[in-house]
Design a protein around this motif. Sequence first.
Motif, PDB file in Angstrom:
ATOM      1  N   PRO A 177     -29.983 -46.687  16.137  1.00 61.02           N
ATOM      2  CA  PRO A 177     -29.146 -45.479  15.955  1.00 61.02           C
ATOM      3  C   PRO A 177     -29.528 -44.311  16.853  1.00 61.02           C
ATOM      4  O   PRO A 177     -28.674 -43.520  17.204  1.00 61.02           O
ATOM      5  CB  PRO A 177     -29.331 -45.136  14.468  1.00 61.02           C
ATOM      6  N   LEU A 178     -30.808 -44.204  17.222  1.00 65.76           N
ATOM      7  CA  LEU A 178     -31.201 -43.070  18.045  1.00 65.76           C
ATOM      8  C   LEU A 178     -31.754 -43.526  19.395  1.00 65.76           C
ATOM      9  O   LEU A 178     -32.439 -44.551  19.480  1.00 65.76           O
ATOM     10  CB  LEU A 178     -32.280 -42.244  17.332  1.00 65.76           C
ATOM     11  N   GLY A 179     -31.475 -42.740  20.423  1.00 66.47           N
ATOM     12  CA  GLY A 179     -32.007 -43.032  21.751  1.00 66.47           C
ATOM     13  C   GLY A 179     -33.527 -42.972  21.782  1.00 66.47           C
ATOM     14  O   GLY A 179     -34.190 -43.768  22.448  1.00 66.47           O
ATOM     15  N   THR A 180     -34.097 -42.011  21.021  1.00 61.77           N
ATOM     16  CA  THR A 180     -35.550 -41.886  21.018  1.00 61.77           C
ATOM     17  C   THR A 180     -36.207 -43.155  20.467  1.00 61.77           C
ATOM     18  O   THR A 180     -37.287 -43.536  20.892  1.00 61.77           O
ATOM     19  CB  THR A 180     -35.988 -40.691  20.136  1.00 61.77           C
ATOM     20  N   MET A 181     -35.518 -43.818  19.503  1.00 58.82           N
ATOM     21  CA  MET A 181     -36.088 -45.020  18.906  1.00 58.82           C
ATOM     22  C   MET A 181     -36.243 -46.120  19.951  1.00 58.82           C
ATOM     23  O   MET A 181     -37.294 -46.751  20.082  1.00 58.82           O
ATOM     24  CB  MET A 181     -35.174 -45.532  17.784  1.00 58.82           C
ATOM     25  N   VAL A 182     -35.182 -46.348  20.726  1.00 56.05           N
ATOM     26  CA  VAL A 182     -35.226 -47.468  21.667  1.00 56.05           C
ATOM     27  C   VAL A 182     -36.183 -47.159  22.824  1.00 56.05           C
ATOM     28  O   VAL A 182     -36.960 -48.006  23.240  1.00 56.05           O
ATOM     29  CB  VAL A 182     -33.804 -47.870  22.131  1.00 56.05           C
ATOM     30  N   LEU A 183     -36.190 -45.909  23.299  1.00 58.12           N
ATOM     31  CA  LEU A 183     -37.106 -45.576  24.401  1.00 58.12           C
ATOM     32  C   LEU A 183     -38.560 -45.653  23.961  1.00 58.12           C
ATOM     33  O   LEU A 183     -39.427 -46.116  24.699  1.00 58.12           O
ATOM     34  CB  LEU A 183     -36.788 -44.195  24.965  1.00 58.12           C
ATOM     35  N   GLY A 184     -38.827 -45.215  22.730  1.00 58.98           N
ATOM     36  CA  GLY A 184     -40.186 -45.261  22.211  1.00 58.98           C
ATOM     37  C   GLY A 184     -40.682 -46.689  22.087  1.00 58.98           C
ATOM     38  O   GLY A 184     -41.840 -46.994  22.368  1.00 58.98           O
ATOM     39  N   LEU A 185     -39.777 -47.577  21.657  1.00 59.56           N
ATOM     40  CA  LEU A 185     -40.155 -48.979  21.497  1.00 59.56           C
ATOM     41  C   LEU A 185     -40.373 -49.665  22.835  1.00 59.56           C
ATOM     42  O   LEU A 185     -41.278 -50.476  22.989  1.00 59.56           O
ATOM     43  CB  LEU A 185     -39.033 -49.742  20.772  1.00 59.56           C
ATOM     44  N   ALA A 186     -39.528 -49.338  23.804  1.00 60.86           N
ATOM     45  CA  ALA A 186     -39.475 -50.160  25.008  1.00 60.86           C
ATOM     46  C   ALA A 186     -40.250 -49.604  26.201  1.00 60.86           C
ATOM     47  O   ALA A 186     -40.601 -50.356  27.099  1.00 60.86           O
ATOM     48  CB  ALA A 186     -38.023 -50.377  25.416  1.00 60.86           C
ATOM     49  N   ILE A 237     -41.217 -37.990  25.180  1.00 60.01           N
ATOM     50  CA  ILE A 237     -40.587 -38.780  24.120  1.00 60.01           C
ATOM     51  C   ILE A 237     -41.163 -38.365  22.763  1.00 60.01           C
ATOM     52  O   ILE A 237     -40.436 -38.251  21.775  1.00 60.01           O
ATOM     53  CB  ILE A 237     -40.705 -40.305  24.395  1.00 60.01           C
ATOM     54  N   THR A 238     -42.481 -38.070  22.731  1.00 57.90           N
ATOM     55  CA  THR A 238     -43.076 -37.592  21.479  1.00 57.90           C
ATOM     56  C   THR A 238     -42.485 -36.233  21.112  1.00 57.90           C
ATOM     57  O   THR A 238     -42.195 -35.971  19.950  1.00 57.90           O
ATOM     58  CB  THR A 238     -44.609 -37.488  21.618  1.00 57.90           C
ATOM     59  N   GLU A 239     -42.272 -35.409  22.113  1.00 54.05           N
ATOM     60  CA  GLU A 239     -41.662 -34.100  21.854  1.00 54.05           C
ATOM     61  C   GLU A 239     -40.258 -34.276  21.269  1.00 54.05           C
ATOM     62  O   GLU A 239     -39.912 -33.665  20.262  1.00 54.05           O
ATOM     63  CB  GLU A 239     -41.601 -33.297  23.162  1.00 54.05           C
ATOM     64  N   ARG A 272     -33.264 -31.982  21.111  1.00 54.19           N
ATOM     65  CA  ARG A 272     -33.597 -33.345  21.498  1.00 54.19           C
ATOM     66  C   ARG A 272     -32.857 -33.709  22.780  1.00 54.19           C
ATOM     67  O   ARG A 272     -33.394 -34.348  23.669  1.00 54.19           O
ATOM     68  CB  ARG A 272     -33.215 -34.298  20.368  1.00 54.19           C
ATOM     69  N   ARG A 273     -31.607 -33.293  22.859  1.00 54.08           N
ATOM     70  CA  ARG A 273     -30.808 -33.612  24.024  1.00 54.08           C
ATOM     71  C   ARG A 273     -31.380 -32.974  25.292  1.00 54.08           C
ATOM     72  O   ARG A 273     -31.412 -33.596  26.356  1.00 54.08           O
ATOM     73  CB  ARG A 273     -29.356 -33.171  23.831  1.00 54.08           C
ATOM     74  N   ALA A 274     -31.867 -31.737  25.153  1.00 53.93           N
ATOM     75  CA  ALA A 274     -32.429 -31.040  26.317  1.00 53.93           C
ATOM     76  C   ALA A 274     -33.636 -31.822  26.850  1.00 53.93           C
ATOM     77  O   ALA A 274     -33.789 -32.005  28.060  1.00 53.93           O
ATOM     78  CB  ALA A 274     -32.845 -29.623  25.917  1.00 53.93           C
ATOM     79  N   VAL A 275     -34.466 -32.312  25.925  1.00 52.81           N
ATOM     80  CA  VAL A 275     -35.617 -33.106  26.349  1.00 52.81           C
ATOM     81  C   VAL A 275     -35.138 -34.439  26.903  1.00 52.81           C
ATOM     82  O   VAL A 275     -35.666 -34.962  27.891  1.00 52.81           O
ATOM     83  CB  VAL A 275     -36.584 -33.324  25.162  1.00 52.81           C
ATOM     84  N   MET A 276     -34.113 -34.983  26.237  1.00 53.15           N
ATOM     85  CA  MET A 276     -33.610 -36.284  26.639  1.00 53.15           C
ATOM     86  C   MET A 276     -33.096 -36.251  28.074  1.00 53.15           C
ATOM     87  O   MET A 276     -33.258 -37.222  28.813  1.00 53.15           O
ATOM     88  CB  MET A 276     -32.484 -36.701  25.682  1.00 53.15           C
TER      89      MET A 276
END
Lengths: 555, 312
Positions: free
Chosen positions: A460-469, A490-492, A502-506
């Motif tokens: 569901p979240l972009g942060t989830m997939v980037l953190g995993l991969a 990504i931690t931020e 989140r989007r700004a960091v993304m």
Amino acid sequence: MTDKLHPIIEKAGREFADGKLGRREFLRIAVLLGVAAPTAYGMVGLAAPAMAQGAPKKGGTIRLGMRVQDISSPHTYSWIESANSARQTLDYMAVTGIDNVTRPSLVQKWEATPDLKTWTLQLRRDVKWRKGRQFNADDAIWNLKRVLDDKTGSSVVGLLKGFILTEFDDGQKDAKGNPRKSVKLWDANAIQKVDDFTVKLNGQTANLAIPEALYHYPLLICSPEDGGKFGIGSDGTGAYELVEHEVGKRSLYVATKTAHWSGMGPNVDRFEIIDLGDDAAAQVSALASKQVDMIYQGAISTLPTVERLPHVQVNTVDSGYTAVARTHPIKPFDDKRVRQALRHATDTEAVLKAAYRGLGKPGEHHHVAPVHPEYANIGFMKQDIAKAKALLAEAGHPNGIDCQIDCRPQPDWELLAVQTMVEQWKAAGIRAKINVMPSAQYWENWTKVPFGFTTWAHRPLGTMVLGLAYRSGAAWNESAWSNAEFDKLITEAEGYLDVEKRRAVMAKIQRIMLDEGPAVVPLWRAVFNYSDKKIKGYKIHPSIYIDIKDLWIDA
Amino acid sequence: MLRYSAKQLLNMALTLFAVSFLVFALNELSPGDVTRKILGPYASQSQVDHLTREMGLDRPALVRYFEYMGKALTGNFGNSIYYRQPVSELMWDRLGNTLLLAAISFAVIVPISVLLGVLAGMRERGWFDRAVSIFSSICASIPEFAMGVFLLAIFVVWLGVLPGTSPLRGDAGWAIWMQFVLPVLVVTFYDAGYLIAMVRSSMVEVMRQPYIRTALLKGNSFRNVVAKHALRNALITPFTVILLQLNYLVSGLVVVETLFAYPGFGRLMLEAALAKDIAVLEAGTLVAVSVTMLTQLFGDLGYMALDPRIRV
């Protein structure tokens, strides 16, 4: 409705009003924090989606073509198919709809403290088990404790570990003789019974996604009397009873005599699941000769035939499902210019058309999908062969490079995508040899191959997939990529509930992925399946969850 | 003959033992672990570890092999880890379905092949011979899955007169006998093409023999010569080939069974192999090897009956 809005909602509301927060994400946050879905839709000036097309009719049978698996242990399910079977008898505490909005189910109302550490779940008082007893807090607590018990082996543990569990050494050793860490509730009072219909979750950290976790597919609410087992005749709060079940062949569910407590259905008398095996052609044949009314998931190879069947409709929804061509930091890919060249040499729109019949969205190489709430639109990267060539020359490869890409033969679109990319890369002087290995072999080597094509599920979240991969040292970091700036960002991003922050960091993260990243992301797949046009009320869920009680037949 | 049969049966027992070990070893060596396959790609590592311990898969392979064989010798083939059923029940059910499909196909294939083969081979290079040869080579060269998809496109998608899958249940609007039509047709086309060619060439060879010419020159009618002198001799070679088809029909129907979602032995074995369901694989291999070796034994005995010159 709560009398007072959660402080985060008020903040989110202001940001929505200022145009900083999208409707979808505001909706998601508002309902997660206890606002009823229709009210939340009203707050953003939308009408809640109408659930039904016309008045439901009673009667008939729906036959679904789907693998019939061993479904005896709901809390340890690892296949959506199993959950799609048992969910007809067993309910969830909350339900995430196709609009990504989580609505109450067995939990009628939830409330979070401002720090998001304590969640109060109000259960419905009008729900009965089929065998007569009233559903209450003890049932909910029994299920929650069971899925969080290390001995059960449920994947809910992974989801809620940070929120409510703590690791300890139970003295056991794993196969290699290393001490094995077990988990237990972090506090004896972590799951607290307030009264017969109120449960409190006292977490150790903040977690916004608790209601979404309640719809994690193994978190089906079983009757404690059944001891966590499910089978023919098992009790449930749902609209159907399982009456026949043979793995590899067929299951049969029959509607309960009484209406479902949710007010939806059951309309269809019988629900049958027919195992057609893994052959995609058999699925089309069964659909064409009306031996089944619905296919759980469509295959791209059968789509052209199915589109020609007049009585069948194709249901699609965009998702974050994809597959990525990723490199290890070894020669020649240890030079970021070579990795950039790979991306510049790829025409993602053409890959989507050739490999997936255009169903979905072209990839943008940063592994954040347009369906993710924090996706930042940083511009589409078009194919640029001249630039790819220049980058290769700059990196010391004026005559191009030779390499090998490993992939698997099934599903067919994966190999097609690889073939299409390899053809495109030739123009830039990237000569890749395709090495196809059997799926089982690929999965043994997916993190080890220097250059491989790996499928990734929707999250569901972009942060989830980037953190995993892509986070340094993560178990699933298949590209062995490590970038300190990325890790920090990504931690931020994970720390912000506020989607705009989140989007700004993304945006920064996505730029790093384009500049330095190890991956070529060619496409975002749409998820699709097939159903007979006589089935009404059906909309495909991005996770292909199927709830028969909402459907009816109108021939 | 009795001694020969006894020797062959002993041979079979040894082969079965060797094969059972090979299957086990191959299964151990092939990539992917059982628990990961059962639980699927989204299961967590702790779930995989749980199941591995529960199934006793963390013990050495040889221990597991001998434990399994010990039980198998007492007739207990264990439980299928995928189907969650005793292997014996599962096996007989699926084998029964396959034997039914095989029997029907066999009953269609053999008479057609013998008839067409003999009629074609009787007058070599006649128009009928040419027509049959072309037909049989086309049939034999189209793979089953291509033939299957071709027939499905015509009879199911286009005409809509036959069911596309054969779950062998009568409650889905199609009579059970109709569910046999397409699988039998595919098997027949594929297999008969090959058998016709065999019978034909054997017949052609016999018709070239001096004794046939002599019989004809003696004034016997052509019909009489074919029936009395040629036929029996021409059928000796195809006889073994026909028996070998039994073998194909029992364990080689996997493509047809998968295509038509037919609940048979071949599909069971395919899925067992994909799921690394060792109990099913071992029992299934035992059945398949037994069928192969028994048909060979019957083939040898049948040979003797057909050709008095052969002694074993």
